[in-house]
Every structure is written in C-alpha cells, then in structure tokens.
Design an enzyme around this catalytic site. Structure first.
Site, short mmCIF file in Angstrom:
data_model
loop_
_atom_site.label_atom_id
_atom_site.label_comp_id
_atom_site.label_asym_id
_atom_site.label_seq_id
_atom_site.Cartn_x
_atom_site.Cartn_y
_atom_site.Cartn_z
CB CYS A 125 -0.92 0.00 1.21
SG CYS A 125 -1.90 1.51 1.36
CB CYS A 158 -5.30 3.24 -4.67
SG CYS A 158 -4.39 1.69 -4.74
#
Length: 325
Positions: free
Chosen positions: A80, A232
């Site tokens: 991430c 994201c």
C-alpha cells in the site's frame, strides 16, 4: 495502554497498530477481527477507515520494521503506497531516522523523508516495487493473454482500453475522460471483477484516469477488498507508469508525473533505464488522531473506552488541498 494512530495519505485512511508495543501478542486471527471492527464505516472507530497497518519487527538488513496491510474486509494486501508513507513517518519518528527501508510482503522498500508539501503537511517518498506485467501476477489466465497493454478486452468491456500492471498489487488501468469516470460503469466493473468472475479470479484494483495536462493526470480507484477509495498509492503509481509507457513509447524516460485524486495530490517519479523501472511515490503522511485504549477493551470492541486526541494536521492538509489548481 495501547496506542492507535489514525492516519492518511491523500485521504486514504488507516489505523496504525504497532504490535511490538502490545502488552500481549495478538494472533493474525485477532488482528483481522479487530481490523474489521475498528475500520467499519458505520460503527467503527472515528468513522472507520480503509484498513489497518500492522507494524512489526523485521529481521531484514537495514530495515526499521515490517508493514502489513489488512484491508477493511480482513483480506491482506501485498503493499500500500499511501499506507507505506504513513508507516515510514511513524518509524522515522520512532527511531529518529529519515532514510531507511521497510519490509513489505514482497520487497524491502526504500523510504525517505521529503520536503513538507505545505506548512505542517509532512511528506515521505517511498519506493514502489517490484513491477510485473505477466498474467501470473494477477492472474488472468482465462483471458488467453500473457499481458494487457492499452488494448480492448472484450470479455470485460467492448470499448474501453486497459493496461494491466502489478506493483506488486494487481492493477487494471483505463485512460478515458472525466465523463467516463463520473458514470456508474467503473463501479459496476469494479464490483464484477472483485466478485465471483472467471477472468480475475483473485480480484483486481481498477483505476480510471484521464490526462489533465502533459504529465498531469487524475486517477480514481476501485480498490480490491475496500471499494472506492479517496486514493490508492500503488494504483496512482501503476497508472503513472502506464501513462509514461503509452506517451513515451520505445524510449527511456525519467518523468515526474503529478497525480490528482479525490483526496488530494501526489508526485510520481517514473524512470525507465533499459528494461528496468524505478518508481518513487511522494505525498503526505498525515496523522489526524492519537487513540489510547486498554488492550482488552480493544479486543472486546469496547471502543467507547478509547481516549481520543485530535491533532491539528487535518485542517492544514485541507488548506493544502484547497490550494491546488
């Protein structure tokens, strides 16, 4: 007492939990159940979050710690980018270092404190790696393709073109226009490809993007295990690489690409040297709240016993976002 931090990178929201500081060891099963509860958008802690970032010790050379990413649905992501920036800040302040590596599922990634984006808007630059295009990295074997690059995939959509890049999270990228992003096509496709489907059997992150100006793009992501997110990090990085490959074909490039998203803005440095790709993501690492709660209350989901301290960083971040053109 146990400390949780609520953090975000481009409003991609997480809780950070440092397992090395817990009074007793929590199993992965306990961590998953805890994550589902505190991140719940209806009755979780502070309005929930997109996931939990678990910090642990690392035995790898030159790393300050390990980061694991537990999505809101309890699944685990391999990486991430937005979360890594916030964990990098946490480890930087914990160990008083500004340039180091963090262990992630697939690689030890280099991170570095960057210049503040604005007053009181802390920033970090993080490596995004490895980069893969092969269908096994997703997988999408039933599409009978070894890779997908800027082409229509009739099994998915008859008209839109897609590119598939894993960094290492698997991403499917579409460049279209603002009108397409604002239709319900993306949501329908995101839900389909992340439910039971014959093509992306492990699901896939879906990114719709458009060019605002040369080397400036807007990206919106339907994230596997989460749904629509404000941003994201790996999605913006994969989309930046796709943009460079499409716009600078058959050449080595070294481009800084500005990426706007529903939660703000980041910078991606995308470099190609022969067949090697170097990807660096730079953006905010904001701490909005510090939460103290005894461990048993946290385990039992007795969240009303939490003592919550709000920082002043979110108002400064919003001022930064409002200043963007």
């Amino acid at each position: 007492m146990t400390e949780l931090l609520k953090v975000h990178g481009s409003e991609n929201q997480f809780f950070i939990l440092d397992r090395t500081k817990l009074e007793e060891f929590l199993s992965d099963k306990q961590i998953i159940e805890l994550t589902k509860r505190v991140t719940n958008r209806t009755n979780g802690l502070l309005g929930g979050a997109d996931g939990l970032l678990l910090v642990d010790n690392s035995s790898h050379k030159d790393t300050l710690g390990q980061m694991r990413v537990i999505n809101a649905d309890g699944s685990e992501a391999s990486m991430c980018g937005n979360g890594l920036r916030t964990v990098s800040r946490y480890l930087s302040e914990k160990f008083n270092q500004t340039h180091f590596k963090v262990e992630t599922m697939n690689a030890d990634l280099e991170v570095k404190q960057a210049k503040d984006l604005a007053p009181n808007v802390k920033a970090f630059s993080v490596e995004i790696s490895p980069v893969k295009f092969n269908q096994e990295a997703f997988p999408f074997e039933k599409l009978n393709k070894q890779k997908i690059f800027n082409e229509t995939v009739p099994e998915i959509d008859e008209t839109e073109k897609f590119t598939a890049i894993a960094v290492p999270n698997p991403h499917l990228i579409n460049f279209s226009n603002n009108n397409t992003i604002n239709t319900n096509k993306m949501e329908k496709l995101g839900k389909y490809l992340n439910g039971q489907n014959p093509y992306f059997t492990d699901g896939v992150n879906l990114n719709f993007a458009y060019e605002k100006a040369p080397n400036q793009i807007f990206v919106k992501t339907f994230e596997r295990g989460v749904g629509f997110t404000n941003a994201c990090g790996t999605g913006m990085t994969a989309t930046s690489l796709a943009y460079a490959l499409i716009n600078y074909p058959n050449q080595n490039f070294n481009e800084e690409i500005t990426v706007y998203n529903p939660g703000g803005m980041v910078k991606n440095n995308v470099k190609k040297i022969d067949n090697h790709y170097s990807l660096k993501l730079t953006g905010n690492a904001t701490i909005t709240h510090k939460i103290n709660i005894d461990l048993q209350s946290l385990i039992n989901n007795d969240l009303n016993k939490a003592k919550i301290f709000e920082t002043n960083e979110e108002s400064d971040y919003k001022n930064f976002v409002n200043s963007l053109t």
